[in-house]
Each structure stands twice: as structure tokens, then as C-alpha cells.
Design a protein around this motif. Sequence first.
Motif, mmCIF file in Angstrom:
data_model
loop_
_atom_site.group_PDB
_atom_site.id
_atom_site.type_symbol
_atom_site.label_atom_id
_atom_site.label_comp_id
_atom_site.label_asym_id
_atom_site.label_seq_id
_atom_site.Cartn_x
_atom_site.Cartn_y
_atom_site.Cartn_z
ATOM 1 N N GLY A 22 -32.234 12.650 17.152
ATOM 2 C CA GLY A 22 -32.348 13.567 18.284
ATOM 3 C C GLY A 22 -31.022 13.987 18.886
ATOM 4 O O GLY A 22 -30.986 14.886 19.738
ATOM 5 N N ARG A 23 -29.923 13.394 18.441
ATOM 6 C CA ARG A 23 -28.615 13.731 19.000
ATOM 7 C C ARG A 23 -28.132 15.058 18.420
ATOM 8 O O ARG A 23 -28.403 15.375 17.254
ATOM 9 C CB ARG A 23 -27.596 12.628 18.698
ATOM 10 C CG ARG A 23 -27.950 11.272 19.257
ATOM 11 C CD ARG A 23 -28.127 11.276 20.770
ATOM 12 N NE ARG A 23 -26.906 11.579 21.463
ATOM 13 C CZ ARG A 23 -26.016 10.652 21.871
ATOM 14 N NH1 ARG A 23 -26.239 9.373 21.615
ATOM 15 N NH2 ARG A 23 -24.925 11.020 22.505
ATOM 16 N N PRO A 24 -27.382 15.852 19.226
ATOM 17 C CA PRO A 24 -26.969 17.180 18.749
ATOM 18 C C PRO A 24 -26.044 17.162 17.546
ATOM 19 O O PRO A 24 -25.954 18.150 16.816
ATOM 20 C CB PRO A 24 -26.274 17.786 19.976
ATOM 21 C CG PRO A 24 -25.920 16.625 20.854
ATOM 22 C CD PRO A 24 -26.979 15.598 20.620
ATOM 23 N N ASN A 57 -33.346 6.719 12.253
ATOM 24 C CA ASN A 57 -34.124 6.499 13.467
ATOM 25 C C ASN A 57 -34.236 7.777 14.285
ATOM 26 O O ASN A 57 -33.258 8.496 14.492
ATOM 27 C CB ASN A 57 -33.488 5.389 14.312
ATOM 28 C CG ASN A 57 -31.995 5.568 14.523
ATOM 29 O OD1 ASN A 57 -31.248 5.699 13.551
ATOM 30 N ND2 ASN A 57 -31.568 5.581 15.770
ATOM 31 N N LEU A 58 -35.444 8.039 14.783
ATOM 32 C CA LEU A 58 -35.682 9.243 15.583
ATOM 33 C C LEU A 58 -35.051 9.138 16.961
ATOM 34 O O LEU A 58 -34.577 10.143 17.514
ATOM 35 C CB LEU A 58 -37.192 9.487 15.724
ATOM 36 C CG LEU A 58 -37.944 9.819 14.433
ATOM 37 C CD1 LEU A 58 -39.442 9.909 14.707
ATOM 38 C CD2 LEU A 58 -37.432 11.130 13.848
ATOM 39 N N THR A 59 -35.061 7.942 17.543
ATOM 40 C CA THR A 59 -34.522 7.724 18.891
ATOM 41 C C THR A 59 -33.720 6.426 18.886
ATOM 42 O O THR A 59 -33.642 5.715 17.881
ATOM 43 C CB THR A 59 -35.656 7.632 19.927
ATOM 44 O OG1 THR A 59 -36.513 6.514 19.586
ATOM 45 C CG2 THR A 59 -36.489 8.908 19.962
ATOM 46 N N GLY A 60 -33.130 6.104 20.039
ATOM 47 C CA GLY A 60 -32.461 4.821 20.200
ATOM 48 C C GLY A 60 -31.177 4.700 19.413
ATOM 49 O O GLY A 60 -30.458 5.674 19.198
ATOM 50 N N MET A 61 -30.905 3.475 18.956
ATOM 51 C CA MET A 61 -29.671 3.160 18.259
ATOM 52 C C MET A 61 -29.967 2.591 16.880
ATOM 53 O O MET A 61 -30.960 1.902 16.682
ATOM 54 C CB MET A 61 -28.849 2.119 19.042
ATOM 55 C CG MET A 61 -28.440 2.533 20.435
ATOM 56 S SD MET A 61 -27.588 1.197 21.314
ATOM 57 C CE MET A 61 -26.046 1.124 20.396
ATOM 58 N N ARG A 62 -29.096 2.885 15.949
ATOM 59 C CA ARG A 62 -29.165 2.237 14.646
ATOM 60 C C ARG A 62 -28.799 0.759 14.784
ATOM 61 O O ARG A 62 -28.090 0.363 15.719
ATOM 62 C CB ARG A 62 -28.208 2.898 13.667
ATOM 63 C CG ARG A 62 -28.377 4.379 13.460
ATOM 64 C CD ARG A 62 -27.325 4.942 12.503
ATOM 65 N NE ARG A 62 -25.974 4.636 12.954
ATOM 66 C CZ ARG A 62 -24.883 4.741 12.218
ATOM 67 N NH1 ARG A 62 -24.974 5.152 10.965
ATOM 68 N NH2 ARG A 62 -23.694 4.445 12.698
ATOM 69 N N LEU A 63 -29.243 -0.054 13.863
ATOM 70 C CA LEU A 63 -28.860 -1.463 13.861
ATOM 71 C C LEU A 63 -27.340 -1.603 13.788
ATOM 72 O O LEU A 63 -26.758 -2.448 14.480
ATOM 73 C CB LEU A 63 -29.511 -2.186 12.682
ATOM 74 C CG LEU A 63 -29.110 -3.662 12.490
ATOM 75 C CD1 LEU A 63 -29.453 -4.487 13.731
ATOM 76 C CD2 LEU A 63 -29.786 -4.235 11.249
ATOM 77 N N ALA A 64 -26.689 -0.780 12.991
ATOM 78 C CA ALA A 64 -25.228 -0.853 12.888
ATOM 79 C C ALA A 64 -24.563 -0.639 14.233
ATOM 80 O O ALA A 64 -23.587 -1.328 14.572
ATOM 81 C CB ALA A 64 -24.730 0.189 11.887
#
Length: 254
Positions: free
Chosen positions: A95-97, A67-74
Motif C-alpha cells: 500500500g505504500r506509494p 504483505n498488503l499492510t504493516g511491515m515485512r518480517l525483515a
Amino acid sequence: MKFLGVDLGWQSQPSGLCCLIWQQGKLQLLHLTRLATIPDVLAYIDAWVSPEDPAMVAVDAPTLIANLTGMRLADRLAHRYFGRYHAGCYPANLGRPFAQRTIEFGLSLAARGFVHAPAITPQQLGRYQIEVFPHPAIVHLFGLSQILKYKKGRVVERRAELTRYRDYILTVLPQLEPPLLLTDAASNSLLPQVPERGPALKALEDQLDSLICAYVAAHWWYWGSERNWVLGAETPEACCVEGYIVVPVGVKPN
């Protein structure tokens, strides 16, 4: 069969490392340490597991992120089921470092023949890798009403929680199935003592977390889906793209 736990430093921090071995119907602690760099971690894995050896590496880090943004389902499922125990996880997206570092670590394991195992035939030898998360694991394994808060707070508070953590490991894990032996022939504990000072507390924290990672790997290999949850997509194929977290069922929380 060996089980390696990696409490991965997501950005530039050191990583905790643990190696367990399954032999004669029991797990035995072989080694526990903390290393500074990713090349050090990979060299550790190479040293403890030869290219022909069956093993599972359990990593406390998101090595699969689509996923490019947000949270994974896990990650969302971890919050849904474990938020009330204060055991929700950090959101992971591209997008997280830390994303490149953790993804590349998973690829380095794959290059060594460790395939992702969101589904497994119990006790089948092979070379596997999985993602794990110590906080939900210890809630279930130790039957806790909330996480042990050894990561934040004053030194005296963190030390008290780390002491509880160490005590749970020493008293509970040898009684579970599979049992983990944590004493030598003279009945001396194989775990480091809880130190007095802050930086040393962090080092012990990373090592104990890596031990839990390794134990979750053994628990997953031993029981499969009978006594473990897989937080993620409905199919193993989707999990291997989107990410997943293996959580032992263990003792029911209070």
C-alpha cells in the motif's frame, strides 16, 4: 567479479550508484555517481556489467514485498536488532506509494539475470541481487554506538556527520576483509570532498550510501553467512517472496 551499489530513489529522487571490482585479492573503486531516473540507473548497470559478466547488485530499497499492510518480517527484525542504534528501517507494504517503483526495479534486475541471493556459496561467480540497508551496515562495519546522523539537521551538523562518514570509509574499509582500495597510485583519495552547501551534501550522501551498498555486496559474496546476517524468513525460498536484508557482521558495535 563486480559489485554495484544502488541507493535507490524510492519515489522520484535521484539514486546514488557505485561500482567496485574484485581483482588480485582486493576490491577497487571503479566509479561513483548519482543519476536522476530509473532508466538512467539501469543504463548505468548495463554499461558497467555486460550480459556475460558475473556481478552482484545491492539495492537500498525493498524490491520484494508480499504483505498488503504493516511491515515485512525483515523490517521488524531491523527494528529489533538495530532500533537502539537509531537504525530501524521504513515499513514496506504494497500500500505504500513507493512499492510499485521498487518492486519493478527488482524485476528489471531479474530480467537481466540477477537472481535474488538470500543464501550464497561464498566466492562463487554468478549474477545476483540483494537488498541492503546502509545504517545497520555502518553500525556493524565501523563499530558505532549509533548511526551517523547525516540525513537530517542543520547544514553544519549534516556536513560534520558526512565528514565522519567519509573518514570512516577511508580508514576502516581498507582494513577489513575483503579490503577496499580507495586511493590512486599517488595515494590520493578517490572519494569526493565534502561540499559546503545543502543540495551538494545530499548528492554526496547518496553516493557514499551506494558505496556502502556495494561493499556489503562484496562482503556477502566473500563471506556468505559466516560473517553476515540475513534478516527475513527462515528459508531462502520464503525470503525470495517476503523480502530480506543482508547486514554484515563486521566489527561488534560498542
